[in-house]
Design an enzyme around this catalytic site. Structure first.
Site, PDB file in Angstrom:
ATOM      1  N   TYR A  98      41.606  33.743  38.642  1.00  7.35           N
ATOM      2  CA  TYR A  98      41.670  35.090  39.189  1.00  7.35           C
ATOM      3  C   TYR A  98      40.466  35.398  40.086  1.00  7.35           C
ATOM      4  O   TYR A  98      40.588  36.103  41.073  1.00  7.35           O
ATOM      5  CB  TYR A  98      41.724  36.117  38.047  1.00  7.35           C
ATOM      6  CG  TYR A  98      43.092  36.286  37.433  1.00  7.35           C
ATOM      7  CD1 TYR A  98      43.888  37.379  37.755  1.00  7.35           C
ATOM      8  CD2 TYR A  98      43.595  35.359  36.538  1.00  7.35           C
ATOM      9  CE1 TYR A  98      45.142  37.548  37.188  1.00  7.35           C
ATOM     10  CE2 TYR A  98      44.848  35.514  35.962  1.00  7.35           C
ATOM     11  CZ  TYR A  98      45.622  36.606  36.292  1.00  7.35           C
ATOM     12  OH  TYR A  98      46.868  36.763  35.746  1.00  7.35           O
ATOM     13  N   TYR A 151      38.134  35.256  45.204  1.00 11.78           N
ATOM     14  CA  TYR A 151      37.164  36.224  45.713  1.00 11.78           C
ATOM     15  C   TYR A 151      35.814  35.555  45.961  1.00 11.78           C
ATOM     16  O   TYR A 151      35.085  35.943  46.878  1.00 11.78           O
ATOM     17  CB  TYR A 151      37.012  37.380  44.725  1.00 11.78           C
ATOM     18  CG  TYR A 151      38.296  38.112  44.447  1.00 11.78           C
ATOM     19  CD1 TYR A 151      38.977  38.784  45.462  1.00 11.78           C
ATOM     20  CD2 TYR A 151      38.851  38.134  43.176  1.00 11.78           C
ATOM     21  CE1 TYR A 151      40.165  39.457  45.213  1.00 11.78           C
ATOM     22  CE2 TYR A 151      40.036  38.802  42.917  1.00 11.78           C
ATOM     23  CZ  TYR A 151      40.683  39.453  43.937  1.00 11.78           C
ATOM     24  OH  TYR A 151      41.859  40.109  43.687  1.00 11.78           O
TER      25      TYR A 151
END
Length: 759
Positions: free
Chosen positions: A471, A475
């Protein structure tokens, strides 16, 4: 037209359109006379006859100001563009193009309204920074009337007229980074502080002279929007040494130059954001800012390549090789972040914690596209998020709720930051943590339209889809260099990730925003120092932590840290810089070894910088070309035959002294034919080659070449001379590096009983 003849009176602006222009002066004069003559009367300003009555006098100037405001009447597009003339070409060109679009679609009125509003916003932002004060300094041409004379320089006339016509006249000092005029401004401010300090020192009592002089210099700092150094240490703790060091900073032109340069970068980017130069097509930062950042990176790389470092043992290394071996290399930085995130996930899973992702966004007043935007920049928005997170952590700490994870700061396309946080908590604390996050996320303007949909997003981690690292890794990657995301599109901008990733890095650099942060974990600097440790076997406690760090096992490192209790050790130098401040340099790590507190030196060597000579530059250019050729050949191969990332790294040509010309890197042969001490002298080239493997101590070299003893190198391997040949046995830790941690510790404990090594 009378307002009493209609049931629905027209709004003021529509009434103004129906007022005959030639009669405007007459109406104003008649109303002024009536206002003076009648003491009180409810008057309709649009009525032909004034009705008598009792009333107070009316301020006609205020009432009629929107109609007869002469400065507003004199405003023209030419006057507006003249005011914008000192600004950068990018800003002026953007405003002019948008103005023309408004004129084409809505006429002159629409274009003028846009131009007036834009100048107003630019003026507000311009006055948030101290550079509007610079126009009053000596080196900026004053707005004095100048007659057209051949003896007067035309540029001087133009500058004086420009300073008179535009509130942005001082912006010409900011068009280039580190401009000469900006350096002059720094020198003038530092000189002003020096004069204030001298006056205070001459008049004040010696016991309070430092504090009074600090107050005088700090007042100048506050005038220029600069935070005075050591403010709390001086004003709250009353430390005289802090006041003295702060005064030395505030009277230094170099220090002021750095402060003004930081403000200059933020000011230029802020003005670009106001006019819309940061948008979906040019996301995160303006093209002007990105170009400056790219130029900075290119200049820094050129300096690194042209600088050599050399230690006392004669080891020569290009500075860029040392820099790229650490976290200055984006690839190394990304790998370290992923390893740490994976360790958090493994620890959470082992301890029964659950994880969830939190996306936290700023209120609409921080977004440029919102009509509520308060004209602040990304730094202010980041400070808002920092304050929110500080409240969340304080509330969790008050309730004794452990909270671990990491966060990534990335920009919206309009430059406003938002956070992606990975949170690991115990299942029984999940609801409490989420409630606290929601409370402070909606504390400011939580009821505004769109807040519930966009302000906060909490997403549970689904183990069926992947682990927590899956997850957060996207980023991490797209905010460094976009590695391993080729072909992926950024959802914020719709552009390929590898194209917008450098702009995200430039955005963080320009606004000085910390992109990545881990919380609730051990010190990563200790982890890095353990990976630098090259000496032989340590105690079981320290060796376990070192093994975990070298094997990129963050979970094992966290467990080993509980036993070793490692911390950084610093070499402190009193008055170590030009400001008289104490400087600290990492010397090594200290921790528990065999039940006692020990110190391990990890940075014992001293290196000096020097400019590379022609031979060294040519050697490094040759090395770069060999590496480039390897990349080219590997890229041209088919997918099946292409080297993997690790294989390519291992096959990459390395720097060595042998690349240098004959006086530096010629091979050598040992003249010792046995282990007896027969050498009478040691060639300097032998010393250099031994230094390459970490053998630099003269006593060890003498034992190796003259006495015939075995010597340990920097990697823990053993070296000795046999039949005139230099022999080597690698450090045996390499043979057991795949052992589990508990077996490694037990193995190391047995080593301590059977070997002669000591901690």
């Amino acid at each position: 037209m009378s307002a009493r003849t209609t049931s629905n009176p027209l709004p003021f602006k529509r009434r103004l359109q129906h007022l005959p222009t030639p009669l405007a002066d007459d109406v104003l004069a008649a109303f002024a006379v009536a206002a003076d003559r009648l003491p009180a009367a409810p008057i309709d300003l649009w009525q032909d006859e004034v009705v008598a009555g009792v009333r107070e006098k009316v301020d006609t100037t205020r009432l009629y100001q929107p109609i007869f405001d002469k400065p507003a009447e004199r405003f023209t597009a030419a006057k507006g563009f003249e005011m914008l003339a000192p600004l950068s070409f990018h800003v002026r060109n953007k405003v002019q193009n948008t103005y023309q679009q408004r004129v084409n679609s809505g006429g002159i009125a629409a274009g003028s309204a846009y131009l007036r509003e834009t100048i107003k916003k630019l003026t507000v932002v311009w006055h948030k920074y101290p550079f509007h004060k610079i126009s009053g300094m000596k080196f900026v041409k004053q707005p004095e009337p100048v007659e057209q004379d051949d003896a007067v320089d035309k540029d001087e006339i133009e500058n004086r007229l420009l300073a008179k016509a535009s509130p942005f006249s001082a912006f010409r000092l900011l068009r280039h980074r580190k401009s000469t005029e900006l350096k002059k401004a720094s020198a003038i401010i530092a000189d002003t502080c020096m004069q204030q300090v001298k006056e205070i020192a001459a008049s004040a009592d010696k016991e309070v002279a430092y504090f009074d002089a600090y107050d005088a210099a700090a007042k100048i700092c506050q005038t220029w929007g600069v935070i005075p150094p050591y403010w709390n240490a001086v004003k709250r703790d009353h430390i005289e040494d802090a006041a003295e060091c702060a005064i030395l900073r505030m009277t230094c032109a170099k220090w002021w130059g750095r402060q003004l340069l930081k403000l200059r970068d933020q000011c230029c980017e802020h003005l670009c954001i106001v006019v819309g130069l940061v948008n979906q097509h040019t996301p995160f930062v303006s093209d002007e800012c990105f170009s400056e950042w790219t130029s900075q990176q290119r200049t820094a790389m050129q300096w690194l390549e042209s600088t050599m470092i050399e230690n006392e043992a004669g080891v020569i290394l290009p500075l860029i090789e040392a820099a790229m071996a650490g976290n200055a290399n984006p690839s190394n930085r990304l790998v370290e972040l992923i390893v740490r995130a994976r360790g958090l996930d493994e620890m959470a899973e082992e301890s029964g914690k659950i994880g969830f992702m939190v996306t936290l966004t700023c209120p609409s007043k921080f977004h440029m596209k919102s009509h509520k935007w308060d004209l602040n920049n990304a730094k202010t928005a980041q400070q808002y998020l920092v304050n929110v997170f500080a409240k969340i952590r304080a509330a969790l700490s008050y309730r004794n709720i452990p909270f671990t994870g990491c966060r990534v700061t990335e920009p919206h396309k309009d430059s406003t930051p938002h956070w992606h946080m990975l949170c690991m908590v115990k299942p029984e604390h999940e609801m409490a943590v989420k409630a606290i996050i929601k409370k402070y996320a909606y504390e400011v303007d939580g009821d505004e339209p769109g807040a519930k949909e966009h302000r906060l997003l909490i997403e549970a981690i689904d183990k069926q889809k992947g682990c927590a690292v899956g997850y957060i890794i996207k980023y991490l990657s797209k905010n460094i260099m976009g590695e391993h995301m080729q072909g992926e599109l950024d959802l914020e901008t719709g552009k390929p990730v590898n194209e917008v990733a450098p702009r995200a890095t430039a955005w963080a650099n320009r606004h000085r925003i910390r992109q990545f942060q881990f919380y609730g974990t051990s010190s990563v600097q200790v982890w890095r120092e353990l990976r630098r440790l090259k000496v032989g076997p340590q105690s079981p406690e320290i060796e376990a932590a070192k093994a975990a760090a070298c094997n990129s096992d963050w979970k094992a490192f966290e467990y080993a840290m509980k036993n070793a209790q490692l911390s950084l050790n610093y070499e402190v130098t009193p008055q170590g810089n030009e400001y008289g401040e104490m400087t600290k340099r990492v010397q090594g790590i200290s921790g528990i070894a065999f039940g006692e507190k020990r110190l391990i030196i990890t940075r014992g060597e001293r290196w000096k910088l020097r400019k590379a000579n022609d031979d060294e530059l040519e050697a490094y250019r040759t090395l770069k070309q060999r590496r480039k050729d390897l990349f080219t050949v590997n890229r041209a191969m088919n997918a099946e035959s292409r080297l993997s990332r690790k294989e390519l790294k291992d096959a990459m040509p390395k720097w060595s002294i042998a690349l240098l010309p004959l006086p530096f890197g010629s091979p050598w042969t040992c003249r010792n034919n046995c282990t007896d001490p027969v050498l009478e002298e040691v060639d300097s080239r032998i010393i250099r080659h031994l230094a390459q493997v970490g053998i630099t101590d003269p006593a060890n070299i003498e034992r190796l070449l003259f006495v015939g003893c075995r010597v340990m190198d920097a990697d823990g391997g053993e070296w000795w001379v046999d039949d005139g040949q230099l022999r080597n046995e690698p450090y045996r830790y390499r043979e057991i590096r795949d052992l589990p941690l508990d077996k490694l510790v037990s193995e190391m404990q047995s080593w301590g009983k059977t070997t002669e090594y000591s901690a």
